[in-house]
Design a protein around this motif. Structure first.
Motif, PDB file in Angstrom:
ATOM      1  N   SER A  85       0.815  -1.217   0.000  1.00 53.52           N
ATOM      2  CA  SER A  85       0.000   0.000   0.000  1.00 53.52           C
ATOM      3  C   SER A  85       0.848   1.267   0.000  1.00 53.52           C
ATOM      4  N   LEU A  86       2.162   1.137   0.267  1.00 51.94           N
ATOM      5  CA  LEU A  86       3.076   2.284   0.265  1.00 51.94           C
ATOM      6  C   LEU A  86       4.072   2.170  -0.881  1.00 51.94           C
ATOM      7  N   THR A  87       4.043   3.151  -1.786  1.00 49.13           N
ATOM      8  CA  THR A  87       4.979   3.202  -2.909  1.00 49.13           C
ATOM      9  C   THR A  87       5.766   4.506  -2.828  1.00 49.13           C
ATOM     10  N   ILE A  88       7.093   4.392  -2.811  1.00 52.95           N
ATOM     11  CA  ILE A  88       7.966   5.560  -2.780  1.00 52.95           C
ATOM     12  C   ILE A  88       8.796   5.572  -4.058  1.00 52.95           C
ATOM     13  N   VAL A  89       8.763   6.684  -4.771  1.00 56.17           N
ATOM     14  CA  VAL A  89       9.461   6.792  -6.050  1.00 56.17           C
ATOM     15  C   VAL A  89      10.382   8.009  -6.019  1.00 56.17           C
ATOM     16  N   ASN A  90      11.630   7.819  -6.417  1.00 57.02           N
ATOM     17  CA  ASN A  90      12.584   8.917  -6.528  1.00 57.02           C
ATOM     18  C   ASN A  90      12.754   9.295  -7.991  1.00 57.02           C
ATOM     19  N   LEU A  91      12.603  10.581  -8.299  1.00 57.33           N
ATOM     20  CA  LEU A  91      12.802  11.074  -9.656  1.00 57.33           C
ATOM     21  C   LEU A  91      13.979  12.023  -9.679  1.00 57.33           C
ATOM     22  N   ASP A  92      14.755  11.967 -10.747  1.00 54.16           N
ATOM     23  CA  ASP A  92      15.899  12.861 -10.915  1.00 54.16           C
ATOM     24  C   ASP A  92      15.481  14.041 -11.775  1.00 54.16           C
ATOM     25  N   PRO A  93      15.251  15.217 -11.170  1.00 57.58           N
ATOM     26  CA  PRO A  93      14.788  16.363 -11.954  1.00 57.58           C
ATOM     27  C   PRO A  93      15.840  16.951 -12.878  1.00 57.58           C
ATOM     28  N   SER A  94      17.087  16.501 -12.765  1.00 61.35           N
ATOM     29  CA  SER A  94      18.149  17.042 -13.625  1.00 61.35           C
ATOM     30  C   SER A  94      18.054  16.505 -15.048  1.00 61.35           C
ATOM     31  N   ASP A  95      17.385  15.373 -15.228  1.00 61.02           N
ATOM     32  CA  ASP A  95      17.179  14.819 -16.562  1.00 61.02           C
ATOM     33  C   ASP A  95      15.812  15.291 -17.049  1.00 61.02           C
ATOM     34  N   PHE A  96      15.804  16.343 -17.843  1.00 57.93           N
ATOM     35  CA  PHE A  96      14.555  17.009 -18.234  1.00 57.93           C
ATOM     36  C   PHE A  96      13.555  16.044 -18.858  1.00 57.93           C
ATOM     37  N   ASN A  97      13.957  15.351 -19.913  1.00 61.10           N
ATOM     38  CA  ASN A  97      13.019  14.491 -20.636  1.00 61.10           C
ATOM     39  C   ASN A  97      12.487  13.370 -19.760  1.00 61.10           C
ATOM     40  N   ILE A 100      10.060  14.932 -17.004  1.00 64.98           N
ATOM     41  CA  ILE A 100       8.795  15.368 -17.595  1.00 64.98           C
ATOM     42  C   ILE A 100       7.930  14.163 -17.940  1.00 64.98           C
ATOM     43  N   ASN A 101       8.523  13.165 -18.589  1.00 62.61           N
ATOM     44  CA  ASN A 101       7.765  11.979 -18.973  1.00 62.61           C
ATOM     45  C   ASN A 101       7.254  11.226 -17.755  1.00 62.61           C
ATOM     46  N   SER A 102       8.097  11.123 -16.722  1.00 64.38           N
ATOM     47  CA  SER A 102       7.710  10.380 -15.528  1.00 64.38           C
ATOM     48  C   SER A 102       6.530  11.023 -14.822  1.00 64.38           C
ATOM     49  N   VAL A 103       6.589  12.335 -14.657  1.00 65.35           N
ATOM     50  CA  VAL A 103       5.525  13.025 -13.933  1.00 65.35           C
ATOM     51  C   VAL A 103       4.250  13.126 -14.758  1.00 65.35           C
ATOM     52  N   LYS A 104       4.379  13.404 -16.056  1.00 63.22           N
ATOM     53  CA  LYS A 104       3.198  13.617 -16.885  1.00 63.22           C
ATOM     54  C   LYS A 104       2.523  12.326 -17.315  1.00 63.22           C
ATOM     55  N   ASN A 105       3.315  11.272 -17.534  1.00 61.08           N
ATOM     56  CA  ASN A 105       2.746  10.041 -18.089  1.00 61.08           C
ATOM     57  C   ASN A 105       2.824   8.844 -17.149  1.00 61.08           C
ATOM     58  N   GLU A 106       4.004   8.600 -16.578  1.00 59.77           N
ATOM     59  CA  GLU A 106       4.162   7.406 -15.757  1.00 59.77           C
ATOM     60  C   GLU A 106       3.459   7.512 -14.405  1.00 59.77           C
ATOM     61  N   LEU A 107       3.458   8.713 -13.806  1.00 58.48           N
ATOM     62  CA  LEU A 107       2.802   8.860 -12.512  1.00 58.48           C
ATOM     63  C   LEU A 107       1.302   8.583 -12.597  1.00 58.48           C
ATOM     64  N   GLU A 128       8.528  22.371 -11.406  1.00 56.77           N
ATOM     65  CA  GLU A 128       8.263  23.667 -12.036  1.00 56.77           C
ATOM     66  C   GLU A 128       9.530  24.243 -12.662  1.00 56.77           C
ATOM     67  N   ASP A 129      10.681  23.970 -12.047  1.00 59.50           N
ATOM     68  CA  ASP A 129      11.959  24.493 -12.545  1.00 59.50           C
ATOM     69  C   ASP A 129      12.274  24.015 -13.962  1.00 59.50           C
ATOM     70  N   LEU A 130      11.678  22.906 -14.369  1.00 58.58           N
ATOM     71  CA  LEU A 130      12.036  22.300 -15.651  1.00 58.58           C
ATOM     72  C   LEU A 130      11.575  23.118 -16.853  1.00 58.58           C
ATOM     73  N   PHE A 131      10.596  24.006 -16.649  1.00 59.56           N
ATOM     74  CA  PHE A 131      10.041  24.757 -17.778  1.00 59.56           C
ATOM     75  C   PHE A 131      10.749  26.096 -17.942  1.00 59.56           C
ATOM     76  N   GLU A 140       1.422  23.675 -18.430  1.00 59.15           N
ATOM     77  CA  GLU A 140       1.736  22.292 -18.100  1.00 59.15           C
ATOM     78  C   GLU A 140       1.331  21.944 -16.669  1.00 59.15           C
ATOM     79  N   MET A 141       1.516  22.866 -15.740  1.00 62.77           N
ATOM     80  CA  MET A 141       1.123  22.598 -14.360  1.00 62.77           C
ATOM     81  C   MET A 141      -0.395  22.515 -14.233  1.00 62.77           C
ATOM     82  N   MET A 142      -1.100  23.335 -14.949  1.00 64.23           N
ATOM     83  CA  MET A 142      -2.559  23.294 -14.913  1.00 64.23           C
ATOM     84  C   MET A 142      -3.068  21.957 -15.451  1.00 64.23           C
TER      85      MET A 142
END
Length: 232
Positions: A85-97, A100-107, A128-131, A140-142
């Motif tokens: 029931s608990l899922t923890i995911v680490n994303l590396d914001p330094s890799d733009f593509n 973006i793909n992880s948050v917009k599509n995979e999440l 937000e820093d990615l844009f 994109e945030m909306m």
């Protein structure tokens, strides 16, 4: 869950929120460094786990192992929940593509697959820093927040306060897009040593809420909002 509300499990805060967050909405916790934004996110998740809910924590700053350590250090036995029931995911914001793909599509797909009731993103400021420009960031945030609402989960985003204005997020955006906004800040008295942490619910769509500024405290195994006290 208390009635039709999603509780934080933090003494005093749910009272300020008229019982908790409205299901399916997006809330933001905005604050300066050291105000406990991650703590609020973790308590929100733990309250969900204790209620038998599935939860997801997306961290853009900490490693997964550190998040697990923070939760255990509070005296919480998370072992029965990990990978279930608990899922923890680490994303590396330094890799733009990738980010973006992880948050917009995979999440969104992860939320659907796990049937998550609660989702936290800590901190959304790094996403937000990615844009590159304000117009793209807002669009994109909306879209992203609307997608979260469509998935019928209740989301909590932490956001860094602007360095020049402690009452605003870094881009002065997430507070307008969120349904509920909780502001954390330092309150300083006349004495140099007279410093308190203060919390305020500045916005809550579709619900009444406290508009008072209240002191709060972060303890090793608990957090308390002192609703009967004043900051000074």
């Amino acid at each position: 869950m208390s009635g039709d509300r999603i509780t934080f499990g933090i003494k005093g805060l749910d009272e300020m929120l008229s019982g908790g967050l409205i299901p399916g909405t997006v809330a933001s916790v905005i604050g300066q460094y050291g105000c406990g934004k991650t703590n609020f996110a973790l308590y929100f998740l733990w309250s969900g786990l204790l209620n038998g809910e599935n939860v997801i924590h997306i961290t853009l700053e900490e490693r997964t192992g550190r998040i697990e350590y923070y939760m255990r250090d509070k005296g919480w036995d998370i072992t029965p929940y990990l990978g279930k029931s608990l899922t923890i995911v680490n994303l590396d914001p330094s890799d733009f593509n990738l980010a973006i793909n992880s948050v917009k599509n995979e999440l969104p797909e992860l939320i659907k697959r796990t049937g998550a009731h609660r989702v936290t993103i800590d901190p959304v400021s790094l996403f937000e820093d990615l844009f590159d420009d304000d117009a793209t960031r807002r669009r994109e945030m909306m879209r992203f927040l609307d997608r979260l609402r469509d998935l019928n989960c209740t989301s909590l985003l932490t956001s860094e306060a602007d360095k020049e204005n402690e009452f605003s997020s870094r881009y002065n955006l997430i507070e307008y897009l969120s349904d509920t906004v909780i502001l954390l800040r330092y309150a300083r008295g006349d004495s140099v040593s007279d410093i308190h942490l203060a919390i305020e619910v500045v916005k809550m769509r579709m619900s009444g809420h406290s508009r008072e500024v209240k002191p709060y405290e972060i303890l090793k195994e608990s957090m308390i909002v002192y609703t009967e006290a004043n900051v000074f």
